[in-house]
Scaffold this active site. Structure first.
Site, PDB file in Angstrom:
ATOM      1  N   HIS A 170       0.857  -1.179   0.000  1.00  0.00           N
ATOM      2  CA  HIS A 170       0.000   0.000   0.000  1.00  0.00           C
ATOM      3  C   HIS A 170       0.895   1.232   0.000  1.00  0.00           C
ATOM      4  O   HIS A 170       1.921   1.236   0.675  1.00  0.00           O
ATOM      5  CB  HIS A 170      -0.859  -0.045   1.277  1.00  0.00           C
ATOM      6  N   ASN A 171       0.533   2.259  -0.759  1.00  0.00           N
ATOM      7  CA  ASN A 171       1.386   3.460  -0.847  1.00  0.00           C
ATOM      8  C   ASN A 171       2.826   3.073  -1.117  1.00  0.00           C
ATOM      9  O   ASN A 171       3.741   3.454  -0.395  1.00  0.00           O
ATOM     10  CB  ASN A 171       1.380   4.240   0.474  1.00  0.00           C
ATOM     11  N   GLU A 200       0.619  -0.392  -5.413  1.00  0.00           N
ATOM     12  CA  GLU A 200      -0.350   0.689  -5.546  1.00  0.00           C
ATOM     13  C   GLU A 200       0.326   1.901  -6.164  1.00  0.00           C
ATOM     14  O   GLU A 200       1.439   2.254  -5.786  1.00  0.00           O
ATOM     15  CB  GLU A 200      -0.898   1.066  -4.169  1.00  0.00           C
ATOM     16  N   ASP A 202      -0.529   5.863  -6.963  1.00  0.00           N
ATOM     17  CA  ASP A 202      -1.441   6.978  -6.753  1.00  0.00           C
ATOM     18  C   ASP A 202      -1.163   8.040  -7.814  1.00  0.00           C
ATOM     19  O   ASP A 202      -0.119   8.690  -7.759  1.00  0.00           O
ATOM     20  CB  ASP A 202      -1.127   7.563  -5.356  1.00  0.00           C
ATOM     21  N   HIS A 215       1.712  11.064  -2.935  1.00  0.00           N
ATOM     22  CA  HIS A 215       0.714  10.785  -1.942  1.00  0.00           C
ATOM     23  C   HIS A 215       0.022  12.082  -1.613  1.00  0.00           C
ATOM     24  O   HIS A 215       0.622  12.957  -1.029  1.00  0.00           O
ATOM     25  CB  HIS A 215       1.437  10.233  -0.725  1.00  0.00           C
ATOM     26  N   GLU A 249      -4.581   4.084  -8.320  1.00  0.00           N
ATOM     27  CA  GLU A 249      -5.418   4.934  -7.481  1.00  0.00           C
ATOM     28  C   GLU A 249      -5.485   6.212  -8.298  1.00  0.00           C
ATOM     29  O   GLU A 249      -4.596   7.038  -8.277  1.00  0.00           O
ATOM     30  CB  GLU A 249      -4.655   5.108  -6.169  1.00  0.00           C
TER      31      GLU A 249
END
Length: 636
Positions: A170-171, A200, A202, A215, A249
């Protein structure tokens, strides 16, 4: 064996005695792993006998023995050796069968071990093993607590994707240590090298029509999307041949989504999966990891159905956008993991710090209809992001190639109060869990409770050390570290009645007994000026609720070089297939405070029986080269 030793070291003593540095070099040459603090201590003891800073060959032998000749190994060796000096192959075989429970071992097995580990030529030629060889064998991977069979891919890789636990991050672009290289691309590199199979990304609109990755609410530097894809192209299959999922994302405008689609196609080329394999649109079942080897899958929202994309591929549409209806959208509010509070502002650069005061997002305004570029939508094949409504809704409407992302808080409620339905859901659909947005420090949740209900992608912050990440690393040591671990049968069968709270007929009780014998070269306490610590060991079981357990050893005072415990711990485990075991070594600083020294976590089903060494990892997940525990493991 004395001659062997002298021959080995005499060259280094040609010009006379050696100092600490020479001693260090010689041990390295002999491939003896040591901790500097422990070596300093042992070296100091050797020079204390006489003044000066140098040691003779005799002294060096004492140093070598203090670090290498462990009495607990000697005891075992002498129990099987005929004369206390050598171990004939027949006796080694006896040791393998009786002590290591290697029932399938035969003379060839014993001989292979002698050939591989015996350093003294004339002993090896006689098919025998000296104590030196025995030590090397006991310290090897073959005697590790982790089963060597599980270091390779041994599971069936031909089941549908939803039948596996998948290593997920994640991230991914955030890293704890900003010194680690260009921008934050290291976050991707290190996750891929760890065997992570779901990253992931973003994405936001950048200048000059170049989408950027960062982020939303932090000071992280912005990386061009293009650079991220280049890194992924380079490292995607270095640690695993099995498919890599890019979880987008996506906050980009349709125009920049087209740039994204173009980047993915041109940079990844053949690696990018852009149409169903074998050209089949019959989508009653997901393909297997085996069928998708060396492929990168895009996980994103998708307009319409796969069939429509397939038809478009033939016509080569360009530059179209499609408006997604509410039911199609996993609205950004649902799926933007931790960018929740920012959604109001479409310009991600402003308003960075202002959520600090109110981490709780205000009532969500109605989401605007999202627009998706057809070019990007068409790259989504088996991993279409679909808003999660309810288990019933999914059962009725969801297709097997549609996946849900559920935030940890909602997922935890579902796992506790609707476990049966949750499991029924995960037997059919890939489900991704992500940390809640209020975890500003990128802390992690315990992945175990979501594995217990069959969630495939339990996404953790790889950059955050701690027990949660240790469980993640331990779970995915299994199956050759390829990032895919086959779920137990009772989490794959669509008619299963298993739940973690009520294991019923699915329990295969295991009685596990661990005799913690000793430690070797444990990291000294940060409070110690020399090589000391007051170590104690905690052994923890993670699994279904009734299997959770923790036992503590006693504290050995002032000894990190070779503490001895000789304590036995017993565990009864109902569902070993889901259980993890963690060995954590701590220094007792005071009655209320312990300092972490090292740990090792592995699946209970990957435990080796017999006398085993337990490697130790640092807080950051890096193997401590010379530190280990020694234990005897037995279960039935």
């Amino acid at each position: 064996s004395h001659t062997w030793f002298w021959n080995l070291i005499q060259n280094d003593f040609k010009t006379g005695n050696i100092d600490l540095e020479g001693c260090t070099r010689l041990l390295e040459k002999m491939q003896v792993s040591f901790d500097e603090e422990h070596l300093k201590h042992v070296f100091k003891k050797a020079i204390d006998k006489h003044s000066g800073q140098i040691i003779s060959m005799d002294d060096f032998r004492a140093v070598y023995r203090a670090l290498v000749h462990r009495p607990e190994f000697e005891e075992l060796f002498k129990a099987y050796s005929t004369d206390g000096k050598i171990l004939p192959d027949s006796q080694l075989l006896k040791f393998l069968v009786k002590e290591q429970f290697q029932t399938e071992a035969n003379e060839t097995t014993a001989l292979e071990i002698i050939m591989k580990y015996e350093p003294i030529d004339e002993v090896r030629r006689k098919r025998q093993m000296s104590f030196e060889g025995f030590i090397r064998y006991m310290n090897s991977d073959e005697c590790s607590i982790f089963k060597s069979q599980h270091r390779t891919i041994y599971q069936d890789m031909n089941q549908p994707l939803c039948d596996y636990f998948i290593s997920s991050s994640h991230n991914t672009y955030l890293i704890a240590d900003q010194l680690m290289g260009p921008s934050h691309l290291w976050g991707y590199t290190s996750a891929l090298l760890k065997g992570c199979r779901c990253l992931e990304i973003d994405c936001w609109d950048g200048t000059n029509n170049e989408p950027i990755v960062y982020h939303g609410h932090t000071l992280t530097s912005k990386i061009p999307f293009r650079s991220v894809i280049h890194v992924i192209d380079k490292y995607a299959f270095m640690s695993s041949a099995y498919p890599l999922v890019l979880s987008l994302e996506n906050h980009c405008s349709p125009k920049q989504q087209e740039v994204m689609a173009d980047c993915l196609k041109t940079i990844l080329g053949d690696k990018l999966l852009s149409s169903p394999i074998g050209g089949e649109v019959d989508m009653t079942r997901l393909p297997s990891p085996e069928a998708l080897k060396f492929k990168v899958l895009v996980k994103n929202k998708k307009a319409g159905t796969l069939e429509e994309s397939m038809l478009r591929m033939e016509d080569e549409y360009r530059g179209e956008t499609e408006e997604l209806s509410d039911s199609d959208i996993q609205s950004e509010d649902d799926d933007t993991d931790d960018t929740l509070p920012l959604q109001r502002s479409r310009t991600p650069t402003k308003r960075r710090g202002d959520h600090r005061s109110s981490p709780v997002p205000q009532k969500k305004p109605k989401v605007k209809k999202a627009k998706i570029a057809i070019a990007l939508s068409d790259l989504v094949v088996y991993t279409k992001s679909q808003k999660f409504v309810s288990f019933d809704h999914s059962l009725e409407h969801q297709k097997c190639y549609e996946n849900n992302s559920i935030g940890e808080t909602q997922a935890r409620k579902l796992a506790r109060y609707s476990a049966k339905e949750f499991i029924s859901h995960t037997t059919r659909f890939i489900t991704r869990i992500y940390p809640k947005g209020t975890r500003m420090s990128s802390s992690n949740y315990n992945p175990q409770e979501f594995w217990n209900v069959g969630c495939q992608m339990v996404a953790l912050n790889f950059q955050t050390p701690g027990t949660q990440m240790e469980l993640q690393d331990g779970k995915f040591l299994d199956n050759g570290g390829c990032g895919y671990v086959l779920k137990p049968e009772f989490l794959r069968d669509r008619n299963t009645t298993f739940t973690p709270q009520n294991v019923g007929g699915y329990s295969k009780p295991m009685s596990l007994s661990i005799r913690l014998i000793s430690g070797h070269q444990l990291p000294p306490s940060s409070l110690s000026k020399t090589n000391k610590a007051d170590p104690m060991v905690q052994i923890e079981i993670y699994g279904v609720p009734e299997d959770q357990a923790r036992k503590k050893s006693s504290v050995v005072k002032s000894n990190a070089l070779c503490p001895k415990w000789n304590e036995t711990f017993s565990f009864n485990i109902q569902v070993p297939e889901l259980a993890m075991i963690r060995f954590c070594v701590e220094d007792e600083v005071s009655l209320v405070n312990n300092e972490f020294l090292g740990q090792y976590t592995l699946p209970v089903m990957s435990l080796n029986t017999g006398y085993r060494n337990i490697p130790l990892m640092s807080k950051e997940g890096i193997k401590l080269e010379s530190a280990s525990l020694f234990a005897h493991v037995w279960y039935y």
